[in-house]
Design a protein around this motif. Sequence first.
Motif, PDB file in Angstrom:
ATOM      1  N   SER A 273       0.648  14.591   7.267  1.00  0.00           N
ATOM      2  CA  SER A 273      -0.857  15.411   6.967  1.00  0.00           C
ATOM      3  C   SER A 273      -1.657  13.769   7.497  1.00  0.00           C
ATOM      4  CB  SER A 273      -0.956  14.963   5.442  1.00  0.00           C
ATOM      5  OG  SER A 273      -0.802  14.276   4.924  1.00  0.00           O
TER       6      SER A 273
ATOM      7  N   THR B 147       0.978  10.096  -4.626  1.00  0.00           N
ATOM      8  CA  THR B 147       0.736  11.687  -3.893  1.00  0.00           C
ATOM      9  C   THR B 147       1.705  12.105  -4.896  1.00  0.00           C
ATOM     10  OG1 THR B 147       2.867  10.436  -2.224  1.00  0.00           O
ATOM     11  CG2 THR B 147       0.786  10.842  -1.506  1.00  0.00           C
ATOM     12  N   PHE B 148       2.783  11.747  -5.770  1.00  0.00           N
ATOM     13  CA  PHE B 148       3.198  12.490  -6.185  1.00  0.00           C
ATOM     14  C   PHE B 148       2.676  12.982  -7.479  1.00  0.00           C
ATOM     15  CE2 PHE B 148       6.023  13.108 -10.595  1.00  0.00           C
ATOM     16  CZ  PHE B 148       7.374  13.497  -9.771  1.00  0.00           C
TER      17      PHE B 148
ATOM     18  N   SER C 119       7.126   8.273   3.666  1.00  0.00           N
ATOM     19  CA  SER C 119       5.730   7.461   4.996  1.00  0.00           C
ATOM     20  C   SER C 119       5.792   6.269   4.352  1.00  0.00           C
ATOM     21  CB  SER C 119       4.838   8.116   4.134  1.00  0.00           C
ATOM     22  OG  SER C 119       3.964   7.832   2.964  1.00  0.00           O
ATOM     23  N   PHE C 120       4.999   5.416   5.816  1.00  0.00           N
ATOM     24  CA  PHE C 120       4.762   4.214   6.121  1.00  0.00           C
ATOM     25  C   PHE C 120       2.853   4.132   5.258  1.00  0.00           C
ATOM     26  CE2 PHE C 120       7.466   3.392   9.314  1.00  0.00           C
ATOM     27  CZ  PHE C 120       8.347   2.463   8.320  1.00  0.00           C
ATOM     28  N   TYR C 121       2.374   3.734   4.732  1.00  0.00           N
ATOM     29  CA  TYR C 121       1.325   3.728   4.732  1.00  0.00           C
ATOM     30  C   TYR C 121       0.681   2.732   4.151  1.00  0.00           C
ATOM     31  CZ  TYR C 121      -3.281   5.029   2.291  1.00  0.00           C
ATOM     32  OH  TYR C 121      -4.223   6.085   2.189  1.00  0.00           O
TER      33      TYR C 121
ATOM     34  N   ILE D  96       7.933   0.928   3.217  1.00  0.00           N
ATOM     35  CA  ILE D  96       8.235   2.006   3.287  1.00  0.00           C
ATOM     36  C   ILE D  96       8.296   3.487   2.197  1.00  0.00           C
ATOM     37  CG2 ILE D  96      10.475   2.563   3.881  1.00  0.00           C
ATOM     38  CD1 ILE D  96      10.334   4.587   6.276  1.00  0.00           C
ATOM     39  N   THR D  97       8.364   4.247   2.311  1.00  0.00           N
ATOM     40  CA  THR D  97       8.417   5.362   0.144  1.00  0.00           C
ATOM     41  C   THR D  97       7.915   6.666   0.599  1.00  0.00           C
ATOM     42  OG1 THR D  97       6.669   5.002  -1.579  1.00  0.00           O
ATOM     43  CG2 THR D  97       5.506   5.169   0.781  1.00  0.00           C
ATOM     44  N   PHE D  98       9.140   7.255  -0.520  1.00  0.00           N
ATOM     45  CA  PHE D  98       9.254   8.337  -0.947  1.00  0.00           C
ATOM     46  C   PHE D  98       7.304   8.781  -1.007  1.00  0.00           C
ATOM     47  CE2 PHE D  98      13.702   8.038  -2.917  1.00  0.00           C
ATOM     48  CZ  PHE D  98      14.341   8.626  -0.893  1.00  0.00           C
ATOM     49  N   ALA D  99       7.162  10.069  -0.113  1.00  0.00           N
ATOM     50  CA  ALA D  99       5.319  10.242  -0.733  1.00  0.00           C
ATOM     51  C   ALA D  99       5.860  12.291  -1.021  1.00  0.00           C
ATOM     52  CB  ALA D  99       4.102   9.976   0.682  1.00  0.00           C
ATOM     53  N   LYS D 100       4.447  12.410  -1.317  1.00  0.00           N
ATOM     54  CA  LYS D 100       4.754  13.313  -2.352  1.00  0.00           C
ATOM     55  C   LYS D 100       5.590  13.911  -3.207  1.00  0.00           C
ATOM     56  CE  LYS D 100       1.627  15.024   2.130  1.00  0.00           C
ATOM     57  NZ  LYS D 100       1.626  16.341   2.418  1.00  0.00           N
ATOM     58  N   ARG D 101       5.858  15.195  -3.036  1.00  0.00           N
ATOM     59  CA  ARG D 101       6.853  15.531  -4.285  1.00  0.00           C
ATOM     60  C   ARG D 101       7.563  16.963  -4.353  1.00  0.00           C
ATOM     61  NH1 ARG D 101       4.020  17.706  -9.618  1.00  0.00           N
ATOM     62  NH2 ARG D 101       2.499  17.394  -7.728  1.00  0.00           N
TER      63      ARG D 101
ATOM     64  N   MET E 128      -2.575   9.940   7.049  1.00  0.00           N
ATOM     65  CA  MET E 128      -1.136   9.634   6.647  1.00  0.00           C
ATOM     66  C   MET E 128      -1.582   8.393   8.472  1.00  0.00           C
ATOM     67  SD  MET E 128       1.838   9.474   4.787  1.00  0.00           S
ATOM     68  CE  MET E 128       2.157  11.324   4.938  1.00  0.00           C
TER      69      MET E 128
ATOM     70  N   ALA F 139       0.660  -0.791   0.068  1.00  0.00           N
ATOM     71  CA  ALA F 139       0.297   0.287  -0.272  1.00  0.00           C
ATOM     72  C   ALA F 139       1.049   1.335  -0.329  1.00  0.00           C
ATOM     73  CB  ALA F 139      -0.881   0.219   1.036  1.00  0.00           C
ATOM     74  N   SER F 140       1.758   1.558   0.964  1.00  0.00           N
ATOM     75  CA  SER F 140       3.284   2.261   1.030  1.00  0.00           C
ATOM     76  C   SER F 140       3.174   2.681  -0.659  1.00  0.00           C
ATOM     77  CB  SER F 140       4.126   1.439   1.660  1.00  0.00           C
ATOM     78  OG  SER F 140       5.190   2.681   2.070  1.00  0.00           O
ATOM     79  N   ASP F 141       3.679   1.746  -1.719  1.00  0.00           N
ATOM     80  CA  ASP F 141       4.251   1.537  -2.769  1.00  0.00           C
ATOM     81  C   ASP F 141       2.887   2.400  -3.794  1.00  0.00           C
ATOM     82  OD1 ASP F 141       6.922   0.881  -3.962  1.00  0.00           O
ATOM     83  OD2 ASP F 141       6.127  -0.903  -4.829  1.00  0.00           O
TER      84      ASP F 141
ATOM     85  N   TYR G 143       0.435   4.333  -2.230  1.00  0.00           N
ATOM     86  CA  TYR G 143       0.366   5.696  -2.106  1.00  0.00           C
ATOM     87  C   TYR G 143       1.844   5.998  -2.645  1.00  0.00           C
ATOM     88  CZ  TYR G 143      -0.064   9.208   1.799  1.00  0.00           C
ATOM     89  OH  TYR G 143      -0.486  10.789   1.858  1.00  0.00           O
ATOM     90  N   GLY G 144       3.264   6.350  -2.599  1.00  0.00           N
ATOM     91  CA  GLY G 144       4.159   6.640  -2.761  1.00  0.00           C
ATOM     92  C   GLY G 144       3.720   7.356  -4.787  1.00  0.00           C
TER      93      GLY G 144
END
Lengths: 177, 211
Positions: B134, A68-69, B181-183, B169-174, B137, A60-62, A64-65
């Motif tokens: 935010s 959100t971009f 973030s963990f999601y 874990i990932t990069f979120a937003k830009r 999350m 889910a994290s992937d 979401y990443g």
Amino acid sequence: MKETTDANEAALLQDARKRLETFAKERGNLIPILQMVQEKLAYLPSPALAMVAEYLGMTASDVYGVATFYNQFRFQPPGRNPIKVCLGTACYVKGGDIILENFERKLKIREGDTTPDREFSVERVACVGCCALAPVAVAGETLHGHMQPSKVEGLVLRIRMETQKKEKEADEKSNSD
Amino acid sequence: MAKFIVDNKTVEADESITLLRACLENDIYIPNLCWLKGMADAPVSCRLCFVEIEGEEQLTSSCKIKVRDDMVVKTDTPAVRRLQKTAFQLLMSAHEINCKVCPANKKCELQKIARFLKTGLKPKNMNSHLKEISADMPPNPSLDLHVNRCVLCGRCIYTCIQKQGQSQITFAKRGIDTIISFYGAPEVLSATCSECLACVSICPVSAITLT
């Protein structure tokens, strides 16, 4: 009211789940899939992201990443009265940012968010094509030119009153039926 | 084996490895945050490992180039230091500087680099740009994220993929709003994360901690 939205959302999510099968299970399909889901639900709630992740075998994290971009994906439901404040060059010069700030303060939400009752959402746009009327705000389908901070409160109030009136009429109608 | 010169010292290293790794293994320190031994390809995200190579017009990130015979490398010219200091200050402008309460205090990579570059932790002439998390999350039940400590090096993401096959874990937003973030569902996260903790130990700045 909230229950009906939730039930409605669950049904739409089911619908989207069925449509998923038309996509091949490839990572490259992630964005088209997210677009399809957002088209159905008008936004991407976390159950939807989890569903897509499971279908594609990603975390889910992937998902979401990636989501959100992109600006086109939203994670808050749009309000019934979406308010767009123009911050194109002309509107910006004429103080569009002040108008945006006034909406944010009046509705107690940030740009990109929706009020808890889902009545209003506020977002910024870059030019709606009528710079002569700067600064401009668009509420629903209606365009409001020459905006002033003092007009913001009246505009929000008017929309709230109109919604109340409509609800009342609908109530009376269902009672008389 | 390639034979080359770094800071007037002759170094021998296998041709398949990067200049950064060769230097580090020969006790020549080059500031770095994002590179990890074993990475097939460095992310080049910290912009700290610049070096000057004779015959090349521009400074290069040493994590991106392979060693070759007879190259002459300098790691401490004024131009190199200037770039490194700027990159470091930019990183620090988005970092919450509160070392006293930070678990990384005294073993923090940032403190080490600041000492090495002879510069302060607080950037001069730069505004601090801290981020907000935010509300949408969902938190990870076993780990805490501190987005304002994070330097976005990406080590945790790499390590998570190495250990779990997929990244939790990932990069979120830009852009300037990018955060780690963990999601995901708390059950999934607690199942994968509560035992592993690889990201906690690899983080150079303690941005991921145990709850």
